[in-house]
Structures are given as structure tokens and as C-alpha cells.
Scaffold this motif. Structure first.
Motif, PDB file in Angstrom:
ATOM      1  N   MET A  83       0.836  -1.196   0.000  1.00 39.18           N
ATOM      2  CA  MET A  83       0.000   0.000   0.000  1.00 39.18           C
ATOM      3  C   MET A  83       0.875   1.251   0.000  1.00 39.18           C
ATOM      4  O   MET A  83       0.679   2.178  -0.791  1.00 39.18           O
ATOM      5  N   THR A  84       1.857   1.262   0.911  1.00 43.96           N
ATOM      6  CA  THR A  84       2.723   2.449   0.995  1.00 43.96           C
ATOM      7  C   THR A  84       3.559   2.594  -0.275  1.00 43.96           C
ATOM      8  O   THR A  84       3.732   3.704  -0.781  1.00 43.96           O
ATOM      9  N   GLY A  85       4.065   1.479  -0.774  1.00 41.03           N
ATOM     10  CA  GLY A  85       4.881   1.522  -1.991  1.00 41.03           C
ATOM     11  C   GLY A  85       4.093   2.091  -3.163  1.00 41.03           C
ATOM     12  O   GLY A  85       4.606   2.871  -3.963  1.00 41.03           O
ATOM     13  N   HIS A  86       2.823   1.710  -3.243  1.00 37.23           N
ATOM     14  CA  HIS A  86       1.981   2.206  -4.326  1.00 37.23           C
ATOM     15  C   HIS A  86       1.765   3.716  -4.200  1.00 37.23           C
ATOM     16  O   HIS A  86       1.895   4.453  -5.177  1.00 37.23           O
ATOM     17  N   ILE A  87       1.483   4.159  -3.000  1.00 38.50           N
ATOM     18  CA  ILE A  87       1.243   5.596  -2.796  1.00 38.50           C
ATOM     19  C   ILE A  87       2.475   6.388  -3.228  1.00 38.50           C
ATOM     20  O   ILE A  87       2.382   7.367  -3.968  1.00 38.50           O
ATOM     21  N   VAL A  88       3.644   5.962  -2.786  1.00 36.90           N
ATOM     22  CA  VAL A  88       4.833   6.768  -3.051  1.00 36.90           C
ATOM     23  C   VAL A  88       5.220   6.707  -4.521  1.00 36.90           C
ATOM     24  O   VAL A  88       5.677   7.680  -5.095  1.00 36.90           O
ATOM     25  N   ARG A  89       4.977   5.565  -5.179  1.00 39.69           N
ATOM     26  CA  ARG A  89       5.330   5.489  -6.595  1.00 39.69           C
ATOM     27  C   ARG A  89       4.404   6.369  -7.425  1.00 39.69           C
ATOM     28  O   ARG A  89       4.859   7.160  -8.245  1.00 39.69           O
ATOM     29  N   VAL A  90       3.110   6.227  -7.183  1.00 38.42           N
ATOM     30  CA  VAL A  90       2.162   6.964  -8.014  1.00 38.42           C
ATOM     31  C   VAL A  90       2.262   8.475  -7.754  1.00 38.42           C
ATOM     32  O   VAL A  90       2.239   9.270  -8.686  1.00 38.42           O
ATOM     33  N   LEU A 124      -7.455   3.723   4.465  1.00 37.07           N
ATOM     34  CA  LEU A 124      -7.438   2.337   4.916  1.00 37.07           C
ATOM     35  C   LEU A 124      -6.200   2.070   5.778  1.00 37.07           C
ATOM     36  O   LEU A 124      -6.281   1.489   6.864  1.00 37.07           O
ATOM     37  N   LEU A 125      -5.062   2.553   5.277  1.00 35.17           N
ATOM     38  CA  LEU A 125      -3.790   2.374   5.984  1.00 35.17           C
ATOM     39  C   LEU A 125      -3.853   3.047   7.348  1.00 35.17           C
ATOM     40  O   LEU A 125      -3.417   2.491   8.366  1.00 35.17           O
ATOM     41  N   PHE A 126      -4.411   4.252   7.373  1.00 32.30           N
ATOM     42  CA  PHE A 126      -4.512   5.012   8.621  1.00 32.30           C
ATOM     43  C   PHE A 126      -5.330   4.232   9.648  1.00 32.30           C
ATOM     44  O   PHE A 126      -4.910   4.080  10.796  1.00 32.30           O
ATOM     45  N   PHE A 127      -6.464   3.689   9.218  1.00 31.39           N
ATOM     46  CA  PHE A 127      -7.294   2.981  10.187  1.00 31.39           C
ATOM     47  C   PHE A 127      -6.656   1.668  10.612  1.00 31.39           C
ATOM     48  O   PHE A 127      -6.811   1.244  11.751  1.00 31.39           O
ATOM     49  N   MET A 128      -5.913   1.026   9.695  1.00 34.93           N
ATOM     50  CA  MET A 128      -5.213  -0.205  10.086  1.00 34.93           C
ATOM     51  C   MET A 128      -4.213   0.077  11.196  1.00 34.93           C
ATOM     52  O   MET A 128      -4.187  -0.595  12.229  1.00 34.93           O
ATOM     53  N   THR A 129      -3.370   1.093  10.990  1.00 31.67           N
ATOM     54  CA  THR A 129      -2.346   1.377  12.005  1.00 31.67           C
ATOM     55  C   THR A 129      -2.993   1.934  13.266  1.00 31.67           C
ATOM     56  O   THR A 129      -2.562   1.624  14.367  1.00 31.67           O
ATOM     57  N   LEU A 130      -4.047   2.741  13.081  1.00 32.04           N
ATOM     58  CA  LEU A 130      -4.721   3.310  14.252  1.00 32.04           C
ATOM     59  C   LEU A 130      -5.266   2.209  15.145  1.00 32.04           C
ATOM     60  O   LEU A 130      -5.068   2.215  16.359  1.00 32.04           O
TER      61      LEU A 130
END
Lengths: 352, 410, 313
Positions: free
Chosen positions: C262-269, C290-296
């Protein structure tokens, strides 16, 4: 001890606040417009050759910022030209952001923040519309030719030549294994590597290779369908970062990828360029068009920018004059003299 | 314990002692492996930062001079002649700005010919380990290349810090990136430090143990765990897009083109400020908490107000802890790259940042970009830049440790 | 004050001096500090609001179906395929590999340092490991690409291990979170009262028996929190996966293949810069949310675990 320190920290806090206040107050004073007249004369006395009027043919008389952004394919060329431009006395700065052709036009035509847009394909109609909306009329300058190298790993022993149609099949979602393309090829998954969807390289490849396989109702190539075909294929990796592609292809016998010829040149030891219908990419085949995947490289600007910012006009003029000295060391092929002359004429026209 | 249990106990003891030894060894080994990871990581970088480099020329110097001659042997008029013949008119004019070529010293002219015409280029690079272990093979390989010389090169050069970015890895440097990093951190700390310490004071000295303060505490702990890239997305949406007028400096009359539509140092600084704020708060809270309550009571006892107590007694005694936390936050901000990539750092920029509304690049971004260049030599250069970054980080961390040990009182 | 002196002072003056004064300065300072305290709440709300606002066009577009989003196995926003599973799978793969490295070694180191090592050794090794935690992640990414991947390829064969693979990224991520877990676990173990250990020794237990039967159960909440924080860090880690894990969403369980997290996709795009208000742009905010709620939720869980388990104790 702690007391001294606390005094220090209080000072720091106060100084910090003052600094932030000052930097806001002082910031406008740094803008060139507010320099007092006396200082101007002082400066010009020191640099005895300070010119009265900027001459676009003499970089030493120019200053200011030239803001460019766009294709990662054109980036190394523009970088070298910018360095030479400064070497020959340009007193301002050139910035180049390597973000992909599409994103480059986004900055040029929508937000209007760049002076020059680097592109590895022609501007699209949709982009032209957007440019018109903010009163910009893009002028196209041809700077060179890039052959798109179709590459496989040097360990690959079965692929040396393909037809364009086969290439389209290799990058299609309907194909999974090499043997699906030609029965004598290995029964292994094709590992595909492609430049990102924001790059001109990707757009060009879709149009030139996959486009012919998809016709819409009026018999024209349906680029949306072609795009969906390559995007939907399995085992495909996309990256704006061409080095990711180089390493990816290099890494496996069953990998294939495509990108600008320069990246192939830098990695000849590990990669093998595949010939297209018997023609391998080189200076002659790229220029006369017998190599099917040769494409023009451009920079775009706008007449009003060229007129109002002599440093932009100077940079473009310099670019067009000296690009052929550098283009091959970067890994591309020179544009024909006619194309360059045409570009120079366009510049002269814009300056009128 | 019955008598018949003793042999069982003793027999058990042997196996218990054995498992004790085994476990101790295992635990020791895992510690050792942890340290080996660190060493391998550092060695890998050093391995890439030094080594043999084969240097060729765009135009080999031998082609510039007649047979049997070298550049160094030529006299001034000959060298000037070569320059006049080969250099573009613009550059020539630039060179002769003050004095004609003929009045240059011979050494200067040789250097000019080398830099402007011969143009040294990297042909191939080897790692430190390869340079040591395959010395003869490398020498042989380079010996076969025409007009190429082999040098042992340190990619951590003195001018790595003072030069700007360049397409030639032999002279490229991190100056612009380093200055960008410093500006960004300055802004981040100027914003996050007062806010962070203020929050910590509020939580420890003012807010009681009520629901609101509980919510705030939980919330800060959660913020500390939010991935940095989320802060990048927040910064992109808020500072770069929504507040573009503010962060591009347009509201201050900065309509000059070098402001990059919100993609500026101030946006990057504010984003990193949000990122390090929870870190600063958490550390400052710990520091304030560790100040003994007797000190406060004593202060109140002689009639000081709450703020007087805080300003004159609590803060001075907790400053070392707060500063340690701040320094750790600085080192965190210095190494962050993901949020800056998202915000939109520049790819090629050689101009030093003039003010907070300039475009920027930062040291980790520069490293990221160099690792992604096609030419292998840029990866060596990236390793050199990594060593610069690590040196900077280690000295900052060392400062934090010294500070902690020196002023630690409670 | 000396009582005899008090009498010398005029009663009126004293009462005047001791009267509660309305101190404006104090009030101002207090309200400034209250504002500071609430900043963190604003930031959290800001994250949710901004990410939500930008993601809204994505979630509400006609091509978006929640079921497809959560169960689809292809992520290609350009052709309207929004299955987030390949990205989540890659994130989970790298995280699990990272934990396989970081938990045994991290907790092993913590036990060694707190139970076996001398004070001097501990005070050398702990800061050394903390250096590991302070190295920028881009350096780790470089390490994954230039050392771990070639190493894996020699070990398992070039045909098995792709040049970009989640295994390499996961291993290096494990090295990254190892010191975090070790340091937090060590703190938890060190906080167990010495008297508990003495009691176990007194009953004849060996050191390792004491550790497993007494110290670890007593410190379990701290250990669990350390692991959860490690997981959350691994999920959010970006540069390592961006450099080493691969650059194309791919649904695979094979850790030797490339896949994009997920993070890799955000930074590449976003690295290629985005068109404003395009589906690419908005979908990135969807992933971020989605990522925010997962880590939260992981962070909340870790705080809850600490509270619950320490109550039990």
C-alpha cells in the motif's frame, strides 16, 4: 549548570520567534523588485560587463529562473543542456523535474507553473484544450529522436527478433506464457516491465504496438481498449523509475521490458536489445524510420513566456543550437537538420 | 521431600542445566546477530563508497596533442590554440571575460582543456571488496581499454558537500539537498518545538486526570504511530493544495515563478513538523514528569504562581530531557523521505534555496534519486551521500547522549 | 517568616497582598497551553477529514463497489479495477516476514540484555542497537537492493528469486524494527521487580526457568505492546518497499516475487506527480485512509493490551 542552560533555551525560544517574525518580514525584501537603485549601480560597476539588455544568443547576458518539468526520457538531455547553458555564463538557474510527460503537461497547462514542458510524445488534444483554457498556446520544438529499446536479459537465449504484432501479444492480457506467443518458446510466465502510466513512453508504446490490435467503430485505433489490455496483463510491473525496469529485466531470463534507448546503452552488459522485424535500433534506422519504435523528443513552451522571459528564449535557442553536440553521449539520436531548423524558425516566429 | 526423589531431582538438574546453557547461548547468538546486522549494513555502504574507478575521456587527451607529446608539455599558445579551436564561442567568451587565454598560467590552461574538452567520464566502477580481491584482473581489464586510466576513488569527496547536483558523478554533490534539509528542519523545529513543549506543559501541569486529557494523551500516542506517508498525504492535501496561496508565498507578494505552487520548503517543513510533534510531546512529558513534586511545592510555598513555578523551576530542570527529545526529533526529520516524495521534491535543482518559498530537494531524496539512476556509478555516489547523512545523524545523536548524561539530575 | 515580624506588618497590606489577583498573564498563558493541547486533536481530525474528503470522490464514484474493493484481486485504477487485496497482501507478506525476523531476535536480545548481560555490556549494546533504529529508511532500502536481494538470489537461485521481491524487503524491514522491539521489550523486562526473580532463585529455579516462568509472564503486557507497535511500524514503512519490493500491484503469496505494498503504491504513483482530481489521485487517498485505520486500530490495541494485562497483574 541547568540554570545557564535554561537561560540558553529561553533565548533560543525568543530568538526562534523573532526569527520567524523576521523571516516573514524580511522575505519580500529578498525579491529582486525591491532592490534599491543605488545597489543596482553598485552591482553593475563590480561586474563590468553587466549588459544593458538581455541578448538571447548570449547566455552571459541572461538571468532568472527557467522552470521545466516533464518526461523522464528527456530529463538526462535537458540536464546536460542546462549544465552547458550555465557553463557558458547563464547567471540564473534551470530546474528540471523528472515526473513523466503527462504530469509535465499537467504543470504546464493546468497549473501553469512551468516555462518549458519536456515531452517524449506529441501533446494530446485534451492537453491542448487545457492549455488554451489558461491562455497558453504550446509551441513544439523537436530536439531529438529516441528509439524505444525492447529488451530482454542477456541470459535470454530464445528471443532475438519479434514482429510488432507479436510484441503486442507479449504485452497483452490474453497472453500468460511465452509459449502462447510462439509455440517453440518456453512454457514459462512472461514477466513484463513497463514504464508508468504517466510516462510518454507508455502512451507511445500503447499507441504504436497495441493500438493496431484494437479498432473502434470508425476503424480508428481504440487506445482506451489497448490501454486496458496492457494494464490488465498478469505479471506486469510499472515504474516511472527506469532503473527499476532495467534491474527487473536483467533479473530474469523470462522477463521483457521496453524503455528509452539511453537506459539500454548504460546497461548493455546485462541486457539484450531485441530487433523488430529484423531491424535493430541504431542511428540510421532510428532516423529513417525503418526501426518501428523510433519516436521524437520535444520540448514545449509558449509564445508569451518566450517573449516575456528572455532567459527561456535563450535556453531554448541554446538547446536547439547545441543539442546535437551532446545528444549521442546521452544515448539518443539526433533529429534531422530540417526538424531542428523548423524548430528554430518556430522560435524566431514566437519572438516576433 | 522423600528420599527416593533425590536421584530424579539430580537427573533433572543435569538436563535443566543443559537447557540453561543452550538458552544462554541462543540468546547470546541472537544479540550477536543483531550487532552483525548493523555491521553488515555499514560495511555494505562503505564497500560501495570506495574502490577502483576506470576513467575515460570524451575526447582522449592524446588525440589533442601531436605524437610523443603530452598536454603538460605543451606551451601556453598551443594550449590556448586547442581551446580556441574546440570550445564553443559562448564558453570562450566566458573564459576570456577578464583576460585573454594567452595570459593564463600553463597549469590553468591544462586544467581547462581537461575539464572543458577532454571531460573525464566514469567507464566502470568496482566495490572496495572487488578492488582488494581482484586487483590484478581489474588492472588487466582496464589495461585493454584504450585511453582509460584506473584510479582508486573515494566517493566521499571533500567537494561532495560543497558541489551541487550534476549529471557527471565525478563532480556531483549534495550541497542543494543538504541546504534544503537544513531549511526544512529549521522550520519543522520552529513550529513543533513550542507547540510540543506547550502541549506537554498543559498535559502535565494544567490538565487534571479528566476525560479530555485522557483522550488527548491516547490521541498523541496514536499520532506517534501514524505512518510517515500518511503525514505526506495530509501535507499534500492541506499545505500543497488547499493552502497553496500561503505556502507558495503568493499572499506575501511572491508571484515570482520560482515558487512552485505550494511545493515549497515551507510545506515540507510544516509537514515534518506534524510528523515530529508527537515525538517532542512524548519526550517533553517524560522530562516534565521526572521533575520532583517537592520542587513545585516549594515554589508554591513561597508564593509563586503556577506559571512562575513552571518557568523558573519545572522547565529549567526538565530542559535536558526536552532537548534530548527534540534532537531525536531532528534526526528523525533529517532521515524522512517518503512524505517529501509525496509532497513533490524537485528532481534536478542546483540553486541554493533563497527563502522558505523556494523549491527544494533534501538529502534522503537525493540519495533515493541517485539509487534510481541507470548508471551504476550513481549508486556509488549514493553510498557516499549516505555516509554524509549517517555522519550527520550520528553526531546529532551523540550530542543528544552527551546532553542527557551531562544534565541528567533526576 | 518570623512570627515577630508578622506583627509589624499592617494587617491591611497583608490581606491586600494575599488576595487572589486576577492575573491576565497567567490566564493568557494557560489558554495558549490549552490550545497547544488541543492541536493534536485537530491534527487527527485533520487527517481523517482531509483524507476522507479527497477519498470521497473515489468511494462515491459509480465504478466503486465496496465488495469489489475489499475482495477484488486486481488494482488498476486506470481501467477501473479497484481490488485493494493485492496491495494489502503485499503489505501483509512483508510485515509477516519482518516479524519472523524481528520478534525472535528482538525478544531474544531483550532477554539477554535484561537477564544475562552485565550492566556495562547492556549500556554499550543498547545504544548501539538504537543507532540501527535511527538510520534513515532509504539507507535500508539501498541495503535491501544492493545486498540482501543478491544474497537471496545466490542462496535460492536466480530463477526462483525475482530481482524485486517481498522477501528481501521484509527481511530488511525486520532488521529495521528489531531494535524497536528489543528496546521496548527490554524496558518491560527490566521493570519486573527484582524480588520476583529472587523468589524464583530461592526456590532453586535456573535463570532461564525464572525468565520463562516468572519474568516473561510478569512483563507480558509490555512485550505484547512492543510487538504490536512493531507491526504497526512495519505496515507503514515506505522507502524499503518502494526500493526493493517491486513496482506493480500483484496478487501473490510467493515472497520471492515482486509485489507492491500500500505504501509503496502511494509513493510510486504520487512520485510521478498527479493530475488533480483524477481517479488515481483520489484512490490514493482511499488507500491512505485504509492504511490510517489499520495502524490506528493496531495502536489502540497495543494501548488496550498494556492497560488490560497490567490490570490482571
Amino acid at each position: 549548570m541547568a540554570k545557564k542552560l535554561s537561560l540558553g533555551i529561553k533565548l533560543m525560544v525568543v530568538a526562534g520567534l523573532m526569527l520567524s517574525a523576521c523571516s516573514l518580514a524580511a522575505a519580500p525584501a529578498e525579491a529582486p523588485a525591491v532592490v534599491p537603485a543605488t545597489e543596482v549601480s553598485l552591482v553593475s560597476m563590480e561586474t563590468s560587463v553587466a549588459p544593458a539588455s538581455p541578448d538571447i544568443n548570449d547566455p552571459a547576458t541572461l538571468s532568472g529562473m527557467v522552470i521545466t518539468a516533464g518526461s523522464s526520457t528527456v530529463f538526462p538531455l535537458s540536464e546536460v543542456m542546462a549544465e552547458r547553458f550555465k557553463e557558458e555564463g547563464f547567471r540564473g538557474e534551470v530546474t528540471i523535474d523528472s515526473i513523466g510527460t503527462g504530469a509535465g503537461f499537467e504543470r504546464f497547462c493546468v497549473t501553469g507553473e512551468t516555462d518549458i514542458s519536456n515531452a517524449s510524445r506529441k501533446i494530446k488534444d485534451s492537453e491542448l484544450e487545457k492549455c488554451k483554457a489558461i491562455n497558453r498556446n504550446p509551441i513544439q520544438f523537436r530536439v531529438g529522436t529516441d528509439a524505444l529499446a525492447v529488451v530482454v536479459s542477456s541470459e535470454n537465449d530464445f528471443l532475438t527478433d519479434v514482429t510488432v504484432a507479436e510484441l503486442g501479444k507479449i504485452f497483452s492480457s490474453s497472453t500468460v506464457k511465452w509459449s502462447d506467443v510462439r509455440p517453440e518458446w518456453p512454457n514459462e510466465d512472461i514477466l513484463r516491465f513497463s514504464p508508468g502510466t504517466d510516462s510518454g513512453t507508455f502512451d507511445y508504446f500503447v499507441e504504436a504496438v497495441l493500438g493496431p490490435n484494437f479498432k473502434n467503430a470508425d476503424g480508428k485505433a481504440d487506445l482506451e481498449a489497448a490501454k486496458a489490455d496492457i494494464l490488465g496483463s498478469s505479471n506486469i510491473q510499472f515504474s516511472e523509475d527506469d532503473n527499476v525496469l532495467v534491474q527487473g529485466v536483467e533479473g530474469s531470463k523470462y522477463a521483457i521490458g521496453y524503455f528509452g534507448f539511453a537506459y539500454y546503452m548504460e546497461n548493455q552488459a546485462a541486457l539484450k536489445a531485441v530487433s523488430l522485424e529484423g531491424v535493430s535500433p541504431d542511428m540510421v534506422t532510428a532516423e529513417d524510420g525503418t526501426y518501428k519504435l523510433a519516436r521524437p523528443l520535444f520540448i514545449y513552451s509558449d509564445a508569451s513566456i518566450i517573449k516575456s522571459k528572455p532567459e527561456v528564449a535563450g535556453f531554448i535557442s541554446f538547446y536547439l543550437t547545441y543539442v546535437n553536440d551532446e545528444i549521442q553521449s546521452v544515448g539518443y539520436f539526433p533529429a534531422s537538420q530540417a526538424a531542428l531548423d523548423e524548430a528554430k524558425a518556430a522560435l524566431a516566429e514566437a519572438l516576433k | 521431600m522423600g528420599e527416593n526423589h533425590a536421584p530424579v531431582f539430580i537427573a533433572n538438574l543435569v538436563s535443566r542445566n543443559r537447557s540453561e546453557r543452550i538458552w544462554k547461548n541462543l540468546l547470546q547468538i541472537s544479540t550477536l546477530i543483531g550487532i552483525i546486522f548493523l555491521i553488515v549494513l555499514l560495511l555494505n555502504i562503505i564497500n560501495q563508497s570506495f574502490g577502483y574507478v576506470a576513467i575515460g575521456y570524451r575526447v582522449p587527451p592524446a588525440k589533442l596533442v601531436g605524437p610523443g607529446q603530452t598536454l603538460e608539455n605543451l606551451d601556453i599558445p598551443q594550449l590556448a590554440g586547442i581551446l580556441r579551436q574546440r570550445v564553443s564561442p559562448g564558453l570562450l567568451k566566458q573564459l576570456e571575460n577578464d583576460t585573454p587565454l594567452e595570459q593564463f598560467s600553463q597549469v590553468n590552461l591544462v586544467n581547462l582543456v581537461m575539464a572543458k574538452i577532454a571531460k573525464p567520464e566514469v567507464v566502470k566502477t568496482w566495490s572496495f571488496w572487488q578492488s582488494l580481491s581482484m586487483r590484478e584482473e581489474i588492472k588487466q581489464e582496464v589495461g585493454q581499454l584504450p585511453e582509460t586510466r584506473l584510479v582508486f576513488f573515494s566517493w566521499v569527496r571533500p567537494d561532495l558537500v560543497s558541489n551541487s547536483q550534476s549529471s557527471n558523478p565525478l563532480i556531483a554533490g549534495v550541497r542543494t539537498a543538504l541546504l534544503g534539509s537544513l531549511w526544512i528542519i529549521l522550520i519543522a523545529i520552529m513550529v513543533a518545538f513550542p507547540l510540543g513543549v506547550g502541549t506537554a506543559i498543559y498535559l502535565e501541569e494544567y490538565a487534571g486526570d479528566n476525560h479530555i486529557s485522557k483522550v488527548i494523551r491516547t490521541n498523541i500516542n496514536n499520532l506517534a504511530g501514524v505512518p510517515s506517508i500518511i503525514y505526506g498525504m495530509l501535507g499534500l492535501a492541506v499545505f500543497v493544495r488547499n493552502l497553496a496561496q500561503l505556502t507558495s508565498g503568493a499572499w506575501l507578494g511572491f508571484s515570482s515563478p520560482e515558487t512552485a505552487n505550494g511545493r515549497t520548503i515551507v510545506s515540507a517543513g510544516l509537514t515534518l513538523a506534524l510528523l515530529v510533534l508527537p515525538l517532542i510531546i512524548i519526550n517533553a512529558r517524560e522530562a516534565i514528569k521526572s521533575v520532583p513534586d517537592t520542587l513545585r511545592q516549594a515554589s508554591y510555598g513561597i508564593g509563586a504562581t503556577r506559571w512562575q513555578t513552571i518557568w523558573h523551576h519545572v522547565l529549567p530542570n526538565s530542559i535536558p530531557g526536552i532537548l534530548t527529545g527534540t534532537i531525536l526529533a531532528i534526526s528523525r526529520a533529517l532521515g524522512e523521505s517518503a512524505p517529501l516524495v509525496v509532497i513533490g521534491a524537485s528532481t534536478y535543482i542546483t540553486v541554493d534555496p533563497a527563502n522558505v518559498f523556494s523549491r527544494f530537494t533534501a538529502l534522503p531524496i537525493q540519495i533515493y534519486q541517485w539509487t534510481s539512476r541507470p548508471q551504476a556509478e550513481f549508486r556509488n555516489l549514493a553510498a557516499g551521500a549516505i555516509l554524509v547523512l549517517l555522519t550527520l545523524l550520528l553526531s546529532i545523536n551523540a550530542a543528544a547522549i552527551v546532553l542527557r548524561n551531562r544534565y541528567k539530575r533526576y | 517568616m518570623i512570627p515577630s515580624q508578622t506583627k509589624l506588618i499592617d494587617e491591611k497590606v497583608t490581606s491586600q497582598l494575599l488576595k487572589k489577583r486576577n492575573r491576565l498573564g497567567e490566564r493568557f498563558i494557560e489558554s495558549t497551553l490549552v490550545f497547544c493541547g488541543f492541536i493534536s486533536i485537530f491534527i487527527t481530525l485533520g487527517i481523517v477529514f482531509e483524507l476522507g474528503k479527497e477519498a470521497l470522490p473515489f468511494f462515491s464514484s459509480t465504478d466503486f463497489k465496496l465488495i469489489k474493493f475489499l475482495t477484488g484481486t486486481t488494482w488498476q485504477p486506470q481501467i477501473k479495477l479497484f481490488g485493494v487485496l493485492p496491495l494489502v497482501m503485499a503489505t501483509l507478506t512483508t510485515t509477516v516476514i519482518a516479524l519472523l525476523i524481528a520478534i525472535p531476535f528482538g525478544i531474544g536480545i531483550a532477554i539477554y540484555l535484561s537477564e544475562y548481560a552485565s550492566v556495562k555490556l547492556r549500556s554499550t549494546i543498547k545504544p548501539t542497537l538504537e543507532i540501527l533504529a535511527g538510520i534513515p529508511t532509504v539507507v535500508y532500502g539501498y541495503f535491501a537492493l544492493s545486498f540482501v536481494t543478491p544474497f537471496l538470489r545466490v542462496l535460492f537461485g536466480k530463477d526462483v528469486v525475482e530481482i524485486y521481491n517481498t522477501a528481501s524487503a521484509g527481511i530488511v524491514m525486520g532488521i529495521l524494527i528489531l531494535p524497536l522491539i528489543a528496546s521496548m521489550s527490554e524496558d518491560a523486562l527490566a521493570a519486573v521487580p527484582r524480588s520476583l526473580r529472587e523468589a524464583a532463585y530461592g526456590l532453586g529455579a535456573t535463570k532461564i526457568e525464572t525468565t520463562y516462568r516468572v519474568v516473561i509472564p510478569a512483563a507480558i503486557s509490555g512485550l505484547a505492546a512492543a510487538i504490536i507497535v512493531g507491526i504497526s511500524r512495519a505496515i507503514g514503512e515506505t522507502m524499503i518497499v518502494a526500493l526493493a519490493a517491486g513496482a506493480g500491484p500483484k496478487f501473490t503469496f510467493n515472497p520471492f516475487q515482486g509485489a507492491e505494498t500500500m505504501t509503496g503504491h502511494i509513493v510510486r504513483v504520487s512520485g510521478g506527480d498527479l493530475s488533480y482530481d483524477s481517479i488515481d489521485y483520489n484512490s490514493l487517498f482511499g488507500i491512505s485512509l485504509l492504511l490510517f485505520f489499520m495502524t490506528l486500530s493496531l495502536n489502540m490495541l497495543s494501548q488496550w493490551v498494556v492497560r488490560k494485562l497490567s490490570e490482571v497483574k
